[in-house]
Enzyme design. Structure first.
Site, mmCIF file in Angstrom:
data_model
loop_
_atom_site.group_PDB
_atom_site.id
_atom_site.type_symbol
_atom_site.label_atom_id
_atom_site.label_comp_id
_atom_site.label_asym_id
_atom_site.label_seq_id
_atom_site.Cartn_x
_atom_site.Cartn_y
_atom_site.Cartn_z
ATOM 1 N N LYS A 136 0.895 -1.173 0.000
ATOM 2 C CA LYS A 136 0.000 0.000 0.000
ATOM 3 C C LYS A 136 0.928 1.217 0.000
ATOM 4 O O LYS A 136 1.421 1.634 1.034
ATOM 5 C CB LYS A 136 -0.876 -0.029 1.263
ATOM 6 C CG LYS A 136 -2.191 0.740 1.164
ATOM 7 C CD LYS A 136 -2.076 2.184 0.750
ATOM 8 C CE LYS A 136 -1.703 3.107 1.893
ATOM 9 N NZ LYS A 136 -1.417 4.492 1.405
ATOM 10 N N GLY A 187 6.841 5.642 8.006
ATOM 11 C CA GLY A 187 6.038 6.859 7.925
ATOM 12 C C GLY A 187 6.244 7.663 9.191
ATOM 13 O O GLY A 187 7.261 7.512 9.882
ATOM 14 N N SER A 188 5.265 8.484 9.515
ATOM 15 C CA SER A 188 5.437 9.374 10.664
ATOM 16 C C SER A 188 5.286 8.608 11.982
ATOM 17 O O SER A 188 4.657 7.543 12.039
ATOM 18 C CB SER A 188 4.402 10.496 10.600
ATOM 19 O OG SER A 188 3.119 9.942 10.740
ATOM 20 N N GLY A 216 2.706 5.653 12.956
ATOM 21 C CA GLY A 216 3.325 4.430 13.479
ATOM 22 C C GLY A 216 2.719 3.999 14.804
ATOM 23 O O GLY A 216 2.573 2.805 15.076
ATOM 24 N N GLU A 241 9.549 2.151 11.010
ATOM 25 C CA GLU A 241 10.597 3.153 10.750
ATOM 26 C C GLU A 241 9.900 4.496 10.678
ATOM 27 O O GLU A 241 9.062 4.714 9.808
ATOM 28 C CB GLU A 241 11.314 2.855 9.420
ATOM 29 C CG GLU A 241 12.185 1.619 9.443
ATOM 30 C CD GLU A 241 13.387 1.753 10.363
ATOM 31 O OE1 GLU A 241 13.715 2.886 10.778
ATOM 32 O OE2 GLU A 241 13.979 0.723 10.680
ATOM 33 N N CYS A 263 13.790 11.253 5.925
ATOM 34 C CA CYS A 263 13.765 10.891 7.346
ATOM 35 C C CYS A 263 15.116 11.207 7.976
ATOM 36 O O CYS A 263 15.210 11.481 9.162
ATOM 37 C CB CYS A 263 13.439 9.425 7.498
ATOM 38 S SG CYS A 263 14.425 8.384 6.418
ATOM 39 N N GLU A 312 9.659 17.289 14.298
ATOM 40 C CA GLU A 312 10.007 17.070 12.894
ATOM 41 C C GLU A 312 9.174 17.995 12.000
ATOM 42 O O GLU A 312 7.946 17.928 12.015
ATOM 43 C CB GLU A 312 9.733 15.608 12.508
ATOM 44 C CG GLU A 312 10.231 15.279 11.125
ATOM 45 C CD GLU A 312 9.955 13.829 10.715
ATOM 46 O OE1 GLU A 312 8.818 13.362 10.896
ATOM 47 O OE2 GLU A 312 10.881 13.181 10.198
HETATM 48 P P1 NAD Z 1 2.560 9.116 6.891
HETATM 49 O O1 NAD Z 1 2.683 8.522 8.240
HETATM 50 O O2 NAD Z 1 1.569 10.199 6.687
HETATM 51 O O3 NAD Z 1 2.172 7.993 5.823
HETATM 52 C C1 NAD Z 1 2.956 6.840 5.639
HETATM 53 C C2 NAD Z 1 2.080 5.740 5.057
HETATM 54 O O4 NAD Z 1 1.141 5.339 6.055
HETATM 55 C C3 NAD Z 1 1.267 6.150 3.839
HETATM 56 O O5 NAD Z 1 1.216 5.099 2.919
HETATM 57 C C4 NAD Z 1 -0.122 6.394 4.427
HETATM 58 O O6 NAD Z 1 -1.164 6.230 3.502
HETATM 59 C C5 NAD Z 1 -0.171 5.324 5.496
HETATM 60 N N1 NAD Z 1 -1.135 5.561 6.581
HETATM 61 C C6 NAD Z 1 -1.593 6.737 7.056
HETATM 62 N N2 NAD Z 1 -2.491 6.520 8.065
HETATM 63 C C7 NAD Z 1 -2.562 5.186 8.240
HETATM 64 C C8 NAD Z 1 -3.292 4.332 9.126
HETATM 65 N N3 NAD Z 1 -4.126 4.829 10.035
HETATM 66 N N4 NAD Z 1 -3.131 3.002 9.023
HETATM 67 C C9 NAD Z 1 -2.275 2.479 8.114
HETATM 68 N N5 NAD Z 1 -1.568 3.234 7.240
HETATM 69 C C10 NAD Z 1 -1.708 4.566 7.297
HETATM 70 O O7 NAD Z 1 4.025 9.571 6.457
HETATM 71 P P2 NAD Z 1 4.485 10.406 5.158
HETATM 72 O O8 NAD Z 1 4.054 11.818 5.298
HETATM 73 O O9 NAD Z 1 4.113 9.673 3.909
HETATM 74 O O10 NAD Z 1 6.071 10.303 5.311
HETATM 75 C C11 NAD Z 1 6.812 11.158 6.097
HETATM 76 C C12 NAD Z 1 7.210 10.530 7.410
HETATM 77 O O11 NAD Z 1 7.875 9.291 7.184
HETATM 78 C C13 NAD Z 1 8.192 11.374 8.195
HETATM 79 O O12 NAD Z 1 7.856 11.365 9.542
HETATM 80 C C14 NAD Z 1 9.520 10.661 7.959
HETATM 81 O O13 NAD Z 1 10.497 10.905 8.940
HETATM 82 C C15 NAD Z 1 9.085 9.250 7.936
HETATM 83 N N6 NAD Z 1 10.075 8.401 7.276
HETATM 84 C C16 NAD Z 1 10.834 7.580 8.057
HETATM 85 C C17 NAD Z 1 11.818 6.784 7.484
HETATM 86 C C18 NAD Z 1 12.677 5.874 8.310
HETATM 87 O O14 NAD Z 1 13.257 4.952 7.759
HETATM 88 N N7 NAD Z 1 12.787 6.067 9.604
HETATM 89 C C19 NAD Z 1 12.004 6.830 6.095
HETATM 90 C C20 NAD Z 1 11.210 7.685 5.338
HETATM 91 C C21 NAD Z 1 10.236 8.458 5.947
#
Ligand code: NAD
Length: 495
Positions: free
Chosen positions: A175, A228-229, A233, A250, A284, A385
Site C-alpha cells: 500500500k 512513515g510518521s 506508526g 521506521e 527521514c 520534525e
Molecule cells: P505518513 O505517516 O503520513 O504515511 C505513511 C504511510 O502510512 C502512507 O502510505 C499512508 O497512507 C499510510 N497511513 C496513514 N495513516 C494510516 C493508518 N491509520 N493506518 C495504516 N496506514 C496509514 O508519512 P508520510 O508523510 O508519507 O512520510 C513522512 C514521514 O515518514 C516522516 O515522519 C519521515 O520521517 C518518515 N520516514 C521515516 C523513514 C525511516 O526509515 N525512519 C524513512 C522515510 C520516511
C-alpha cells in the site's frame, strides 16, 4: 485527460470495488495531473489478501536460490528502466532528477543484494550439549507481509521491504503513499516482467485511513512493515500489538549535524546544504538541526545562509534545479506553521521563511531554504520534525554539550559530526544516540547493504537494509535430531 490506473490483485490490473479514484498531481505544477488512482477500501484489501495467501504457499515451496534469480532479473529490469522510473518519480514527487536516479539505484542495489541472499539465507548448525544429538536452525517464510510506505523515497523504501520479504519466501501486499502511486505501479510492472508469479505481489492504492488501516487490521496478514510518521506508526503499532502481529516501524527523525571548531568548514558546508535542503528537507535522515561550536558559529552561519540563498528552486526535471517543491499543500502549510512557531519562540530568521511567488514557482508547493539561528534546546523548532527545508542552528560550548543537545530529542535516526580530531570522532560514534552516525559526512547517505533504522521513537528495534532485515521477514525454526537411541534429557543427563 489523465490516465486512470488500477490496483494489481489476483494477477490482474483491476478497478477498485467502490469505483472511486483520487488524483495524483505534480507538486512542481499543480495543474499537471499525473494520473487517477484507485481509492481502495477494505473489500479490495480482502481480495488482495486472499490472492496473496494462495501466492504465499507456492512461493514458499520455491527454492530460495530460484527466488533470488527472480530478484536478479528485477535488478536488471530496474536498471533498464532507471531513467523512465526516475523521471516519473520526479514528476509525481518533486525531488530533483539526480536524486530520483539515486532512489532507483538504491532499489537496484537492494535487488542484487536480495538476489545473492537467495543463496545464503543462513541458519546455524551448533554442537548439542548431548552426545549423538544434532542441533540446527533454519529460516521459514512467515506468510503474507503488508507493506505500508511513505512518499519521500517512492521506490527505495518499498523495495527495502519487498525484496527481502520475497527472497524469504513471503507474498507481499504493497500500500504505497497516496502521493507516489505511479512509481509503485512501475515497480510492480517490473516484478511481473521479471517472472514473479502474479499472486505473490499485490498492489492496493488508496488512503492510509482506509486501505492502509484495512491491511493492518486484516487477520490473515501476520507481518506489517511500516515506514512513515511517528504518529501514524503509533496507530499501526497499537493494532499490531492487539492482534499479535510482527511489526517493523521506521518513523520520524530530528537529525543533527555537529560542527566543531577544528572542522573543515568547506566540507561541512557542502554536507549541511545536501543534508538540510536535499529532497527539500523531506528525508527521514534530513539535517534539521545544525549544532555549531562557539568559535566557528558566526562565520559558519554566514556561510550557510549565503549558500542557501544561492540554491535554485524549480522543477526537478530542470537540470539547473537544486531544490524541488514540497510534496503537497498540507506539507507547505505545516512548514509555514513551524516558521510562525519559531518566530514566536524567539528564534532569529536568517534567510528564507516564505514561499516564492511568480510565474515559474507560484504554481508549485515551493518553499525557500530557511535558516533560523538563536535556537535553544527544548524549543519546538528544535524538538519536532518539520519535514521541510528548515534548519535550526544551535550554539554550543563543546563536544559534550553538542552530544547532549543531539540526544535530547525523542527521535534517534541519524547524526553527523565534522571534526579533524580522531578522539572526538570516536567519542561521538558511541555517545550519539542514533541508529546511524556519519563522521565528516552529512546525515544522509545510507548504503543498501548496511542495516538502516533508528532508536527511541524513530523505530521499534528492527532494521531495514543489509542482513538484518532478513531476520524480520523470516521465522527461525530450530531442529534437534537425537540419534542416540535412548531418551537424553537436556540440562539433566549430561551433569
Ligand atoms: P505518513 O505517516 O503520513 O504515511 C505513511 C504511510 O502510512 C502512507 O502510505 C499512508 O497512507 C499510510 N497511513 C496513514 N495513516 C494510516 C493508518 N491509520 N493506518 C495504516 N496506514 C496509514 O508519512 P508520510 O508523510 O508519507 O512520510 C513522512 C514521514 O515518514 C516522516 O515522519 C519521515 O520521517 C518518515 N520516514 C521515516 C523513514 C525511516 O526509515 N525512519 C524513512 C522515510 C520516511
Amino acid at each position: 485527460m489523465a490516465r486512470t490506473y488500477r490496483n494489481f490483485i489476483a494477477g490482474e490490473w483491476v478497478a477498485p470495488v467502490a469505483g472511486d479514484y483520487f488524483e495524483n498531481r505534480n507538486p512542481a505544477r499543480w495543474y499537471d495531473v499525473v494520473g487517477r488512482f484507485p481509492e481502495s477500501d477494505a473489500r479490495d484489501v480482502a481480495r488482495a489478501v486472499r490472492a496473496a495467501t494462495r501466492g504465499a504457499v507456492a512461493w514458499a515451496a520455491t527454492p530460495a536460490p530460484l527466488r533470488g534469480e527472480v530478484l536478479k532479473r528485477v535488478g536488471d529490469g530496474l536498471t533498464k528502466k532507471k531513467e523512465e522510473i526516475a523521471r516519473a518519480m520526479t514528476r509525481e514527487m518533486g525531488k530533483v532528477l539526480a536524486e530520483a536516479r539515486g532512489d532507483v539505484q538504491e532499489a537496484i542495489d537492494t535487488a542484487y543484494y536480495a538476489a545473492s541472499e537467495g543463496r545464503r539465507l543462513f541458519g546455524h548448525t551448533v554442537p548439542s550439549e548431548l552426545r549423538n544429538k544434532w542441533a540446527m536452525s533454519f529460516r521459514r517464510p512467515i506468510g503474507v507481509a503488508g507493506l505500508i510506505t511513505p512518499f519521500n523515497f517512492p521506490l527505495a523504501i518499498p523495495t527495502w521491504k519487498m525484496f527481502p520479504a520475497l527472497v524469504c519466501g513471503n507474498a507481499v501486499i504493497l500500500k504505497p503513499a497516496e502521493d507516489t502511486p505511479l512509481t509503485a505501479t512501475l515497480l510492480v510492472e517490473v516484478l511481473l516482467e521479471s517472472g514473479l508469479p502474479p499472486d505473490v505481489v499485490q498492489l492496493v492504492h488508496g488512503r492510509g485511513e482506509t486501505a492502509g488501516r484495512a491491511l493492518v487490521e486484516h487477520p490473515d496478514v501476520p507481518v506489517i512493515s511500516f515506514t512513515g510518521s511517528t504518529e501514524t506508526g503509533a496507530l499501526v503499532g497499537a493494532t499490531c500489538g492487539r492482534m499479535h502481529k510482527r511489526l517493523s516501524l521506521e518513523m520520524g527523525g530530528k537529525n543533527a549535524q555537529i560542527v566543531l571548531n577544528d572542522a573543515n568548514l568547506d566540507l561541512a558546508l557542502e554536507g549541511v546544504l545536501w543534508g538540510a535542503f536535499g529532497t527539500t528537507g523531506q528525508r527521514c535522515t534530513a539535517t534539521s538541526r545544525l549544532i555549531l561550536q562557539r568559535k566557528i558559529h558566526d562565520r559558519f552561519l554566514r556561510m550557510v545562509c549565503d549558500a542557501a540563498e544561492n540554491l535554485r528552486m524549480g522543477d526537478g526535471l530542470d537540470a539547473k534545479t537544486h531544490v524541488g517543491p514540497l510534496i503537497n499543500e498540507a506539507a507547505r502549510d505545516k512548514v509555514e506553521r513551524y516558521v510562525d512557531i519559531a518566530k514566536n519562540e524567539g528564534c532569529v530568521l536568517e534567510t528564507g521563511g516564505n514561499a516564492p511567488r511568480g510565474e515559474r514557482l507560484g504554481r508549485g508547493w515551493f518553499f525557500r531554504p530557511t535558516v533560523f539561528a538563536g535556537v535553544r534546546p527544548g524549543m519546538r523548532l528544535e524538538q519536532e520534525e518539520v519535514f521541510g527545508p528548515v534548519l535550526a542552528v544551535i550554539r554550543v560550548k563543546d563536544l559534550d554539550e553538542a552530544i547532549k543537545v543531539n540526544n535530547d530529542v525523542r527521535y534517534g535516526l541519524s547524526s553527523s559530526l565534522y571534526t579533524a580530531d580522531l578522539d572526538s570522532g570516536f567519542r561521538a560514534m558511541t555517545a550519539l544516540e542514533t541508529g546511524i552516525t556519519y563522521v565528516n559526512a552529512p546525515t544522509i547517505g545510507a548504503e543498501a547493504h548496511l542495516p538502516f533504522g533508528g532508536v527511541k521513537q524513530t523505530g521499534n528495534g528492527h532494521r531495514e537494509g543489509g542482513w538484518q532485515v532478513y531476520d524480520f521477514f523470516s521465522e527461525t525454526k530450530v531442529v534437534y535430531v537425537d540419534y542416540s537411541g535412548h531418551l537424553q534429557r537436556a540440562q539433566i543427563d549430561n551433569r
